[in-house]
Design a protein around this motif. Sequence first.
Motif, short mmCIF file in Angstrom:
data_model
loop_
_atom_site.label_atom_id
_atom_site.label_comp_id
_atom_site.label_asym_id
_atom_site.label_seq_id
_atom_site.Cartn_x
_atom_site.Cartn_y
_atom_site.Cartn_z
N GLU A 33 0.82 -1.21 0.00
CA GLU A 33 0.00 0.00 0.00
C GLU A 33 0.85 1.26 0.00
O GLU A 33 0.59 2.20 -0.75
N SER A 34 1.90 1.29 0.84
CA SER A 34 2.75 2.49 0.87
C SER A 34 3.46 2.66 -0.46
O SER A 34 3.67 3.78 -0.93
N GLU A 73 -4.06 1.52 -9.64
CA GLU A 73 -3.62 1.10 -8.32
C GLU A 73 -3.69 -0.41 -8.14
O GLU A 73 -2.85 -1.00 -7.46
N THR A 117 2.25 1.68 -3.42
CA THR A 117 1.25 2.14 -4.39
C THR A 117 0.99 3.64 -4.23
O THR A 117 0.89 4.37 -5.22
N LYS A 118 0.92 4.09 -2.97
CA LYS A 118 0.72 5.53 -2.72
C LYS A 118 1.88 6.33 -3.29
O LYS A 118 1.69 7.38 -3.90
N VAL A 161 -6.28 3.42 -2.70
CA VAL A 161 -5.39 3.79 -1.57
C VAL A 161 -5.34 5.30 -1.41
O VAL A 161 -5.63 6.03 -2.34
N SER A 177 -0.33 -2.37 -6.98
CA SER A 177 -0.30 -3.06 -5.70
C SER A 177 -0.14 -4.57 -5.90
O SER A 177 0.57 -5.23 -5.14
#
Lengths: 570, 128
Positions: free
Chosen positions: A69-70, A85, A72-73, A570, A89
């Motif tokens: 997740e971090s 996304e 992808t952000k 996300v 991810s």
Amino acid sequence: MKIERKIIDTDILIIGGGTAGCMAAVEAKERYPNLKVTILEKAHIDRSGCLAGGMNAINAYLNKGETAESFTKYVKWDACGLIREDLVSSMAELFEYCVKKVEKWGLPILCDEVGNYQARGRWNIKINGESLKPILAKAARSAGAQVYNWIVTTNLLTDHNRVIGAVGFSLRTGAFYIVHAKATIMATGGASRLYRPNNPGDAAYKTWYCPYNTGAGYAMGIRSGAEMTSFEMRYVALRTKDTIAPTGTIALGVNAPQINAKGEKFMKTRYAEMGGDHSPTPYRTYGPMQEMKEGRGPIYLDTRGLSEKQVYDLKAAYLDMYPSMVLYWTANNINPAKEPIEVQVTEPYIVGGHCQSGYWVDTNRKTTLDGLYAAGDVSGGAPYKFVSGCWSEGVIAARAAGEAIVGAGSKPTLHPLSEEQMAIEEERTYKPLLMMGKIRYPFSPAELEARLQKIMDQYAGGASTGYEMNEELLTLARERLSHLPDALSQLVASDWHQLMKAHEVIDRVDLAQVLVEHLIYRKETRWPSYQTRVDYPKRNDATWLLFVNSRRDRGSDKINMFTRPYKQSV
Amino acid sequence: MAIWIDPEKCNGCYGALQPPCLRMCPGDLIVKDVAANKAYLKYVNDCWDCLPCVKVCPEEAIEFHLSPQFAGKGARLIPHVVKGKDLIEWESIDVFGKRETFEIRTKLIAMALDEKLEGEPQPIDFSI
């Protein structure tokens, strides 16, 4: 001319034995050992494509504390707010799996004293990856994939909306290869040499992206009516002057900031709100571009004051990936500790692994054509793949392709080509060779390449217009390019190597025409430097936070443009 | 031209039709003059400077030079592959003759002197 035909029946066909293709082959054979896996490789699989020279880092990895997740952000922020996304991810979740595998095959990964991988920034780990490509090739072969080297794949075979294989020719024997497959994974890499190169003459192939990757996979998809995405997000890279070596080794390796001719840390002063020297990647190209445009060049990475050991380590790092950097410094008597390293901006490339141009795929990396999957630089929507993300996509595509063959539900079967279809494809493949001596005004591949590159350079945002573009220039690019398909019918080739060069031009013309339509369609500037529309200079999320997609009609060759929504998770 | 195959040192890998330098060029730029039993860079403007050919040459017959657009001649960069040790020892010599060496880990993958053509994963062992 009698051409020998080789007909191969396989379960999974992988076109391109590179980063994604090798990993796909291993995954397919490990999971589905009874399936026949065949790789068609344009060069020799041991040293083909992007990884031929090696790598000194894995640039997409979840270091301690980071998650899919971090990641992808971060990638979304780096790509100015627009990514798939779901794709990013899903690839991040497999970084660990892939890196551990390649380490097991023998890749030396640098570790600290307690055995943890040495991080270089949030997403990078250091490797001694000079032999990364032969390691992957050996793994693919050992797993049982059948590798055909020196096969230039020229077209996909289709039955309505289903891909049923591919055709190509051998660079060595000239034989015509017809491969029937139940599932096909496209993994040919991205496209170099669409635009006039920064270096002329004997250094024209001194590009950053592999100059032998010429967009074949994109072009085959375009011709077969696959939906494609985001070509307008070109990649224009900040690289070392002349040698065009990656700058991350310096910028991340020794934290060297960019400075202009006056010694000003301009990223910090002028792009502070974007993140200074840690701005999104397009801004780290746009910043120095603007400095040069406004007369404050040359631009450097400030390495002054490095210790002797740091300089030594820097050279060692380049030897694993870009040895020419070390020769350049010694030949020009440059000591990075005493003088800063000059940088420049490259010619634009189309690379789905850095940006997100390529096939529109679902999370299984299935394209909009049945039986066709895309992995690595040809696959769209997921930037920041680099090496490990291409591996992840190879794994995902192989699992999905295998499952489609052995899993529940209707199973694909082989569709052998009729004699008539074979003759059509054979003629298309060998036409430039057959036309040799039969045309009054022939073009060589090099001549048409020069024409293509000049059009792209001057009208579609190449170096000569400062990488900028507007509607009028792009409309002229469209018009000029529209003459090239006719010119291609006068293309001739004198031997197998020239026949490959001919197809490299044919493929890039198909790609360039679609690329220009994408550049025209997006009426905002989302990625300055990659896609600087001077007539729409601002990012416009209200209208353009969406994907620009295209599909070329198989009958009329008309390129249809449309959009797909961005989905936030996300 | 980025690489140059020294005809004095090239032994054609004996009778190999597909010697390692020719196989390892990702651009299909190196060919073998079978009559002379020498390999040479046929397409001199199309080289990427990636160096696999230099590393795999068993005779160290392939020299790496930068384009004259980038630098003068005289400096050298030579990778010595240390067999059996998974090491490459790089030798860097500047224009004044000053030498610097780098020992870098790698994973050496065994390579035969020749290989059958397409579709035959088993290399032919011509090594003597």
